[in-house]
Design a protein around this motif. Structure first.
Motif, PDB file in Angstrom:
ATOM      1  N   UNK A 127       0.901  -0.969  -0.301  1.00 43.10           N
ATOM      2  CA  UNK A 127       0.305  -0.389  -0.215  1.00 43.10           C
ATOM      3  C   UNK A 127       1.255   1.328   0.122  1.00 43.10           C
ATOM      4  N   UNK A 128       2.038   1.620   0.506  1.00 44.62           N
ATOM      5  CA  UNK A 128       3.009   2.344   1.050  1.00 44.62           C
ATOM      6  C   UNK A 128       3.827   2.267  -0.504  1.00 44.62           C
ATOM      7  N   UNK A 129       3.757   0.759  -1.917  1.00 44.99           N
ATOM      8  CA  UNK A 129       3.663   1.256  -2.807  1.00 44.99           C
ATOM      9  C   UNK A 129       3.756   1.942  -3.954  1.00 44.99           C
ATOM     10  N   UNK A 130       2.002   1.357  -3.709  1.00 40.65           N
ATOM     11  CA  UNK A 130       0.882   2.409  -4.556  1.00 40.65           C
ATOM     12  C   UNK A 130       0.854   3.958  -4.103  1.00 40.65           C
ATOM     13  N   UNK A 131       1.047   4.148  -2.915  1.00 41.55           N
ATOM     14  CA  UNK A 131       0.468   5.838  -2.246  1.00 41.55           C
ATOM     15  C   UNK A 131       2.112   6.493  -3.259  1.00 41.55           C
ATOM     16  N   UNK A 132       2.963   6.196  -3.211  1.00 40.89           N
ATOM     17  CA  UNK A 132       4.558   6.297  -3.641  1.00 40.89           C
ATOM     18  C   UNK A 132       4.141   7.018  -5.045  1.00 40.89           C
ATOM     19  N   UNK A 133       3.704   5.893  -6.028  1.00 42.59           N
ATOM     20  CA  UNK A 133       3.663   5.708  -6.461  1.00 42.59           C
ATOM     21  C   UNK A 133       2.108   6.953  -7.784  1.00 42.59           C
ATOM     22  N   UNK A 134       1.510   6.885  -6.985  1.00 44.53           N
ATOM     23  CA  UNK A 134       0.711   8.616  -6.977  1.00 44.53           C
ATOM     24  C   UNK A 134       1.024   9.883  -6.750  1.00 44.53           C
ATOM     25  N   UNK A 135       2.343   9.277  -6.239  1.00 44.57           N
ATOM     26  CA  UNK A 135       2.542  11.165  -6.137  1.00 44.57           C
ATOM     27  C   UNK A 135       2.388  11.459  -4.850  1.00 44.57           C
ATOM     28  N   UNK A 136       1.404  10.538  -3.477  1.00 44.88           N
ATOM     29  CA  UNK A 136       1.413  11.069  -2.864  1.00 44.88           C
ATOM     30  C   UNK A 136       2.359  11.821  -1.686  1.00 44.88           C
TER      31      UNK A 136
END
Length: 810
Positions: A755-764
């Motif tokens: 989930x952290x990787x997804x948040x980073x990928x979104x640019x958050x």
């Protein structure tokens, strides 16, 4: 496109996974210490109690040409009545060897219907040919099959008989069938030699007439079992293996396995003996049948020859006949030759018609007699017949090897069909040409008979009497010669099947159990089962194990691993006493400064996935480590829901960050505190708050406070709420320069990484690092510093060596 970095990354991940796997195995070494000895012990027990299985082998040489079966064809005399089965099919011979009929005859001859057993407390063994007693079955009486019947010797000639079993098949002598009995429970006392009659079994038990060593059967339970002969035949059919030695050889290998070596040896010997004798008896039977036929024909022809001779002699006496004229004599000779040719042509036509009938039959090709045997010179026909036989043999072979459904079989069937059609066409042409030749012979005979009819009456009658006498005499001599040839061929006791190797045991002992192999397999199973359990258990575990495991799960940079101190109270400022924990935070500080480069005035947000991962513990000790290195550090508690930073007293401070953000009159000096033990280290506590923290985290006063503090401190460390519990950190993220997420080994979940990787990928989130807390082993980035006592001892040893070297003489 350069793929070298990808290859290096893949290689590094594989190496990390392998090391992680090996480490897991070492962590669970107690499983292997228990599993391997247990499996080895089970293998030893199995090797001890398992009944040995022996393999027995024999081989047969079969003469496929069948020269020894040419009945009436002798190696001493030419000619003959013809060949019968001139060529064998090896696959047919294999089928005969495994046939129900032959195996049943073998088992009946050996009397395997009763098996004898001796059982100790841990194993049972079957005996054959050597046992304290013998069971004689009463034929045409009911017998219980596969029922263990136990015999307990008593004093003298008495013994106790016990039979206990459920769902037992019992033979019915009246209709030669079996019926099932739900339960048999019987016992009684008998003497050796008594006839034991029961509704379900009937037999006699008597002592054997050879000496038996009583000590061998001491303290063992003696029993026997009566087997159904049909089931016994089926079991031997299944375990008997008959294989061709080589694709180009006519040698068959016979193999069988069993618990009693002598029993299997005798079975193969008797089987091969009956197989060879059946072939010879078949030859003798066919020869005897032909002899009887020839003798019957000789009797009839001898009577006709005697009548013809008497008629000729009587005519010569009564008519006072003289020798025939040259014309009559020549006409008689020519007429006999023409009639012989006519008879041969008629035989040829009948042979050709029989060929057509045999070809249309399923197994007719095996019954066809070669044309050359009956005196027909037809090379093309011979070639077609040989090719058809070869194709049928190849078809049988392919059916045996590949089954009835095969592409090769379809090709063979098409070739057989084409060859059969060609053969039929050739036979029809031969029949047509033979009929035309026969018509010509009939015309010649009719013309010659008209010439003979012009002779005087006495000469014509004399000629007819001589023709009959000569015909019967030639036929009688021919049959006498063939009878003699058949007798000679029958007397030649030459077998076309021979035993190459007598039945013998394969190897030097039983093929099962393979003790060494069982121990090796047990050892491997002892290793594989714990390994499989570790892998299986690990697949259902979502927690992070160690630093290598964490690196293999993500591409997010990992700052370092932090040693978990044994002492409690992660909110206390003092560094833990363990040197490994102290060194680990130095590694974190050095790694952080290396990754940030020359950046200063940095705001670092420290977060975690869930609570109790050591977020505050890492924040406090990392700040203290940076301060000890000469950096000005500020610790700020933004976890308004559960403040923990510097919460060592029972009562919270009078004012904190909450008061500063809510009350404009509260100044920074009121909430900013200096640490009493570490210079350059200041902290701001959260304070008490019961409302919604989002209002405070979104306030402009907080942003202004952080911007103002940047100029006064080298590092500002923010202790924030856990990311998976609330979304508070996402409100703080725009205010920080570096995001550090603290994870705890064997506590944090892998799902948070995803989930952290997804948040980073979104640019958050940007500039993110991972910090692993709770490392239990030696640290990856540290060197083992000696403890104070060990360092002092080492210095004393060095000083002592130095003083000793000074005292040595020059």
């Amino acid at each position: 496109m350069n793929t070298q970095p990808n290859k290096l990354a893949s290689s590094t991940i594989s190496e990390v996974n392998l090391k992680l796997f090996v480490r897991k195995l070492l962590e669970h070494k107690w499983l292997f210490i228990i599993s391997v000895p247990c499996f080895m012990m089970l293998a030893l027990i199995y090797n001890k109690i398992a009944s040995p299985v022996y393999e027995v082998q024999s081989s047969l040489l079969i003469e496929t040409s069948g020269q020894s079966r040419m009945l009436g064809e002798s190696q001493y005399m030419e000619g003959g009545l013809g060949q019968i089965g001139t060529e064998k099919n090896l696959y047919n011979e294999i089928g005969i060897l495994k046939s129900y009929k032959l195996i049943r005859r073998t088992l009946q001859a050996l009397d395997f219907r009763v098996s004898y057993h001796a059982k100790s407390w841990y194993k049972s063994r079957e005996y054959y040919g050597y046992f304290p007693f013998e069971v004689i079955l009463i034929e045409d009486a009911p017998q219980a099959f596969d029922l263990p019947i136990t015999l307990l010797p008593l004093s003298g000639e008495k013994f106790r008989l016990k039979a206990l079993g459920k769902k037992i098949a019992v033979s019915q002598a009246a209709n030669n069938s079996n019926r099932e009995v739900s339960e048999i429970d019987f016992q009684g006392i008998y003497a050796y030699g008594d006839t034991i009659q029961h509704a379900y079994f009937n037999f006699i038990i008597q002592r054997v007439d050879y000496p038996v060593e009583a000590a061998e059967f001491k303290d063992q339970e003696l029993s026997f079992v009566v087997h159904d002969l049909n089931d016994l035949v089926t079991s031997y059919q299944d375990k008997l293996k008959v294989e061709q030695f080589d694709i180009q050889a006519s040698i068959l290998n016979l193999r069988t396995k069993g618990a009693v070596l002598e029993k299997e040896v005798r079975f193969l010997r008797k089987l091969t003996e009956l197989f060879i004798s059946s072939k010879y008896l078949e030859r003798v039977e066919i020869a005897a049948s032909k002899e009887r036929f020839i003798e019957n024909q000789l009797t009839s022809i001898a009577d006709s020859l005697a009548d013809a001779e008497r008629a000729l002699e009587s005519f010569k006496k009564g008519a006072n006949a003289v020798d025939l004229t040259r014309t009559a004599s020549n006409g008689l000779d020519r007429l006999q030759n023409l009639e012989a040719d006519k008879g041969q042509m008629e035989i040829n036509i009948r042979y050709y018609r029989s060929l057509l009938e045999y070809i249309d039959q399923a197994d007719g090709i095996e019954k066809i007699v070669a044309p050359s045997v009956v005196g027909i010179n037809a090379p093309i026909l011979n070639e077609n017949l040989l090719e058809l036989k070869r194709l049928n043999t190849e078809k049988t072979r392919l059916q045996f090897i590949k089954g009835k459904q095969s592409y090769d079989l379809e090709i063979i069937d098409r070739q057989i069909k084409n060859t059969t059609n060609s053969l039929k066409e050739n036979i029809r042409n031969l029949i047509q040409s033979s009929r035309m030749a026969l018509g010509g012979k009939n015309q010649q005979i009719a013309k010659l008979e008209r010439t003979i009819d012009q002779l005087p009456s006495n000469e014509k009658q004399l000629l007819n009497f001589q023709r009959k006498r000569n015909l019967y005499e030639n036929l009688f001599n021919y049959l006498k010669q063939e009878l003699a040839k058949t007798g000679i061929a029958r007397a030649e006791n030459i077998a076309d099947t021979k035993v190459l190797d007598e039945a013998r045991m394969v190897g030097n002992g039983p093929v099962s159990p393979q003790k060494a192999m069982n121990l090796i397999l047990a050892f491997l199973m002892g290793l594989m089962l714990p390994t499989a359990w570790i892998v299986f258990a690990d697949s259902f575990t979502e927690s992070i194990h160690d630093l290598d495991h964490l690196k293999s799960l993500t591409t997010i940079p990992v700052t370092a691993a932090v040693y978990q101190a044994r002492q409690k109270g992660p909110t206390q400022l003092n560094l833990p006493s363990e040197w490994q924990a102290e060194e680990s935070f130095r590694n974190v500080a050095a790694s952080l400064q290396f990754q940030l480069g020359s950046a200063d005035k940095t705001v670092i947000g420290i977060c975690s996935s869930i609570s109790k991962e050591g977020k505050t513990y890492c924040t406090v000790n990392l700040g203290a480590t940076l301060a000890r290195e000469g950096k000005k550090v500020l610790l700020m508690d933004l976890n308004f829901r559960h403040p923990q930073l510097y919460q060592t007293e029972k009562q919270p401070p009078e004012s904190g960050l909450v008061d500063y953000l809510k009350n404009q009159e509260v100044r920074l000096e009121n909430i900013l505190h200096a640490d009493r033990q570490v210079n350059n280290l200041h902290y701001i506590q959260a304070g008490a708050f019961n409302g919604n923290p989002h209002e405070l985290l979104n306030s402009h006063r907080l942003k202004a406070l952080l911007e103002g503090l940047r100029a006064a401190y080298d590092y500002i460390l923010l202790d924030t709420p856990a990311l998976q519990l609330v979304a508070d950190y996402l409100l703080i993220a725009p205010l920080v320069d570096v995001n550090i997420f603290v994870l705890h080994s064997k506590h944090s979940r892998i799902s948070f990484i995803n989930s952290l990787q997804e948040t980073i990928d979104k640019g958050s989130l940007e500039q993110c690092f991972l910090l692993l807390n709770g490392s239990a082993g030696p640290l990856r980035y540290s060197y083992p510093y000696p403890r104070p006592a060990e360092a002092r001892k080492k210095r004393l040893n060095l000083a002592d060596k130095f003083l000793r070297s000074k005292k040595r003489p020059a």
